[in-house]
Enzyme design. Sequence first.
Site, PDB file in Angstrom:
ATOM      1  N   LYS A  13       0.844  -1.218   0.000  1.00 34.55           N
ATOM      2  CA  LYS A  13       0.000   0.000   0.000  1.00 34.55           C
ATOM      3  C   LYS A  13       0.876   1.265   0.000  1.00 34.55           C
ATOM      4  O   LYS A  13       0.644   2.178  -0.784  1.00 34.55           O
ATOM      5  CB  LYS A  13      -0.930   0.015   1.223  1.00 34.55           C
ATOM      6  CG  LYS A  13      -1.858  -1.189   1.314  1.00 34.55           C
ATOM      7  CD  LYS A  13      -2.801  -1.092   2.494  1.00 34.55           C
ATOM      8  CE  LYS A  13      -2.120  -1.061   3.856  1.00 34.55           C
ATOM      9  NZ  LYS A  13      -1.372  -2.312   4.185  1.00 34.55           N
ATOM     10  N   ARG A  87      -9.384   0.977   8.738  1.00 39.48           N
ATOM     11  CA  ARG A  87      -8.953  -0.379   9.045  1.00 39.48           C
ATOM     12  C   ARG A  87      -9.979  -1.146   9.878  1.00 39.48           C
ATOM     13  O   ARG A  87      -9.736  -2.303  10.235  1.00 39.48           O
ATOM     14  CB  ARG A  87      -7.653  -0.318   9.854  1.00 39.48           C
ATOM     15  CG  ARG A  87      -6.398  -0.655   9.078  1.00 39.48           C
ATOM     16  CD  ARG A  87      -5.225  -0.497  10.030  1.00 39.48           C
ATOM     17  NE  ARG A  87      -4.107  -1.286   9.635  1.00 39.48           N
ATOM     18  CZ  ARG A  87      -2.984  -0.785   9.089  1.00 39.48           C
ATOM     19  NH1 ARG A  87      -2.872   0.493   8.853  1.00 39.48           N
ATOM     20  NH2 ARG A  87      -1.992  -1.572   8.798  1.00 39.48           N
ATOM     21  N   ARG A 126      11.624  -5.578   5.175  1.00 37.86           N
ATOM     22  CA  ARG A 126      11.334  -4.182   4.810  1.00 37.86           C
ATOM     23  C   ARG A 126      12.283  -3.246   5.548  1.00 37.86           C
ATOM     24  O   ARG A 126      12.593  -3.446   6.712  1.00 37.86           O
ATOM     25  CB  ARG A 126       9.889  -3.839   5.188  1.00 37.86           C
ATOM     26  CG  ARG A 126       9.603  -2.338   5.099  1.00 37.86           C
ATOM     27  CD  ARG A 126       8.141  -1.999   5.105  1.00 37.86           C
ATOM     28  NE  ARG A 126       7.415  -2.442   6.278  1.00 37.86           N
ATOM     29  CZ  ARG A 126       6.079  -2.349   6.406  1.00 37.86           C
ATOM     30  NH1 ARG A 126       5.351  -1.869   5.424  1.00 37.86           N
ATOM     31  NH2 ARG A 126       5.501  -2.776   7.500  1.00 37.86           N
ATOM     32  N   ARG A 155      11.455  -1.393  11.200  1.00 35.48           N
ATOM     33  CA  ARG A 155      10.379  -0.959  12.106  1.00 35.48           C
ATOM     34  C   ARG A 155      10.221  -1.879  13.316  1.00 35.48           C
ATOM     35  O   ARG A 155      10.382  -3.094  13.210  1.00 35.48           O
ATOM     36  CB  ARG A 155       9.049  -0.910  11.334  1.00 35.48           C
ATOM     37  CG  ARG A 155       8.900   0.361  10.526  1.00 35.48           C
ATOM     38  CD  ARG A 155       7.713   0.337   9.613  1.00 35.48           C
ATOM     39  NE  ARG A 155       6.507  -0.233  10.188  1.00 35.48           N
ATOM     40  CZ  ARG A 155       5.342  -0.272   9.544  1.00 35.48           C
ATOM     41  NH1 ARG A 155       5.238   0.232   8.325  1.00 35.48           N
ATOM     42  NH2 ARG A 155       4.280  -0.813  10.092  1.00 35.48           N
ATOM     43  N   ARG A 166      -0.336  -8.476  14.008  1.00 39.74           N
ATOM     44  CA  ARG A 166      -0.921  -7.586  12.993  1.00 39.74           C
ATOM     45  C   ARG A 166      -1.773  -8.369  12.006  1.00 39.74           C
ATOM     46  O   ARG A 166      -2.834  -7.897  11.590  1.00 39.74           O
ATOM     47  CB  ARG A 166       0.192  -6.833  12.260  1.00 39.74           C
ATOM     48  CG  ARG A 166       0.742  -5.703  13.101  1.00 39.74           C
ATOM     49  CD  ARG A 166       2.128  -5.317  12.672  1.00 39.74           C
ATOM     50  NE  ARG A 166       2.158  -4.717  11.354  1.00 39.74           N
ATOM     51  CZ  ARG A 166       3.256  -4.658  10.599  1.00 39.74           C
ATOM     52  NH1 ARG A 166       4.382  -5.175  11.022  1.00 39.74           N
ATOM     53  NH2 ARG A 166       3.204  -4.061   9.434  1.00 39.74           N
TER      54      ARG A 166
END
Length: 216
Positions: A13, A87, A126, A155, A166
């Site tokens: 996204k 969300r 990532r 992160r 998550r």
Amino acid sequence: MRLVLFGPPGAGKGTQAKRLAEQHGLVHLSTGDLFRAAIKAQTPLGQDADRYIRDGLLVPDSVTNGLVAEKLEEMDYDAFVLDGYPRTIPQAEWLMQHLADHDAPITAVVSLVVPEEDIVTRLSRRRTDSQTGAIYHLDFNPPPEDVPADRLVHRTDDHPDAIRTRLGEYHRETQPLEVFFRERSSFFEVDGTGALDDVQGRVADAIADTRGLSGI
Ligand code: ADP
Ligand code: ADP
């Protein structure tokens, strides 16, 4: 143009929202980025959000909607791409009502579809450039060599335990939104796998058909 990018964590996204923003002159509104900026600045909002984000839990709707309300007003309710928001069903209901009140309905919702087995690989490798916000992947979209290593952030929620939480939150709270969006907006499913440029092309094709987009 008022777009929503929808999909699980790691679907791409943020990557595609940045490209859409550049291509169409939109503001990229990522609630995750806003929360992380507030955490870095140690604002009360940041301190509140931090404990949820660290553990991979969703920040409460009232906090999140309040933040989005502020930003939408700043953007005069137009020319944005929402990334990671809404969300939950209550967030989506609030957003639809709020935008209707300002005569600014969502143009299109684009859902990036990526198999679950790709998600963990994507998230665990990532890295984000702390200076520019650019999103990289150590294997699939490696950072240029001139970006110093100490600028590349892993992160706090891109670790196995938080990723698992998550994904649980996504299935429980976010996935049911698909039915909501299909009933209430122009909803497009796009294959989110393959080269970043190919995904970008599919997203562009999906929104090109939406009425009222010509010339924007
Ligand atoms: P999201 O915002 O949905 O969590 P990101 O845009 O941050 O997703 O992408 C998650 C990770 O996957 C990043 O490391 C990114 O570089 C990588 N990624 C994005 N798109 C692709 C793709 N098409 N193929 C492989 N990796 C991708
Ligand atoms: P990703 O799409 O990769 O999961 P984001 O950067 O969008 O990551 O979000 C990071 C975290 O910020 C989420 O796991 C959640 O804790 C919080 N967050 C972001 N957007 C929302 C939202 N709309 N509602 C509640 N919490 C959110």
